[in-house]
Design an enzyme around this catalytic site. Sequence first.
Site, mmCIF file in Angstrom:
data_model
loop_
_atom_site.group_PDB
_atom_site.id
_atom_site.type_symbol
_atom_site.label_atom_id
_atom_site.label_comp_id
_atom_site.label_asym_id
_atom_site.label_seq_id
_atom_site.Cartn_x
_atom_site.Cartn_y
_atom_site.Cartn_z
ATOM 1 N N VAL A 110 0.868 -1.176 0.000
ATOM 2 C CA VAL A 110 0.000 0.000 0.000
ATOM 3 C C VAL A 110 0.900 1.220 0.000
ATOM 4 O O VAL A 110 1.883 1.285 0.748
ATOM 5 C CB VAL A 110 -0.923 0.028 1.241
ATOM 6 C CG1 VAL A 110 -1.827 1.255 1.201
ATOM 7 C CG2 VAL A 110 -1.741 -1.256 1.342
ATOM 8 N N CYS A 111 0.587 2.185 -0.859
ATOM 9 C CA CYS A 111 1.264 3.480 -0.833
ATOM 10 C C CYS A 111 2.783 3.312 -0.977
ATOM 11 O O CYS A 111 3.248 2.597 -1.855
ATOM 12 C CB CYS A 111 0.859 4.211 0.442
ATOM 13 S SG CYS A 111 1.252 5.962 0.510
ATOM 14 N N THR A 112 3.559 3.962 -0.102
ATOM 15 C CA THR A 112 5.017 3.923 -0.201
ATOM 16 C C THR A 112 5.611 2.579 0.191
ATOM 17 O O THR A 112 6.829 2.396 0.108
ATOM 18 C CB THR A 112 5.659 5.030 0.650
ATOM 19 O OG1 THR A 112 5.124 4.950 1.978
ATOM 20 C CG2 THR A 112 5.387 6.400 0.059
#
Length: 200
Positions: A110-112
């Site tokens: 998820v995300c970074t």
Amino acid sequence: MNIGILVFDDVELLDMAGPYEVFTTAARVHGRSQPAGAAPLFTVTAIARSLAPVRARAGLHLQPDATLGEHPPLACALVPGGVVDAELGRPELRDWIAAQRRSTRLLASVCTGALLLADAGVLDGLAATTHWEDLDALRALRPAVQVRDGVRWVDTGEVVTSSGISAGMDMSLHLVQRLHDRELALRTARQMDYDWKETP
């Protein structure tokens, strides 16, 4: 099926808590149709470098269940985002992510968290995405990654990456569908009163 979610200092709370809720809710919903005492469909484990509490980006302390070196075999390993600068380049984390790529049915971020996957070399040659603010950082970190802009998640088969917080929940419902079926994913979204965006 064991689902492992990585936690670390400055993890984005909803990046890990959103998927945690999706999988635990899916297990609860699925359990309603099973005999009493049946094992849950999903068991979720918070995994960290040690068993010491970690402090999420928003300040909440999280207690890991297991360490990188001692946890059950995973069907799915999920790497959330947050401020990942201190985690980039850690040999033990790189090795763990690479090992999960070889041993799990699904490796997700998820995300970074995608930056941590890229740092471990598991995204080379694959399409991937991350939060819109970090797309250039992903490109710079690992030029071999085929970075995708404007999508909520990218499913390459064994590796799935998503953009920001709510996209991680959408992706997690997609993972429930992949690991079990679409009906359970729909029932889980309804139980959570969540407007699931089924397409990336």
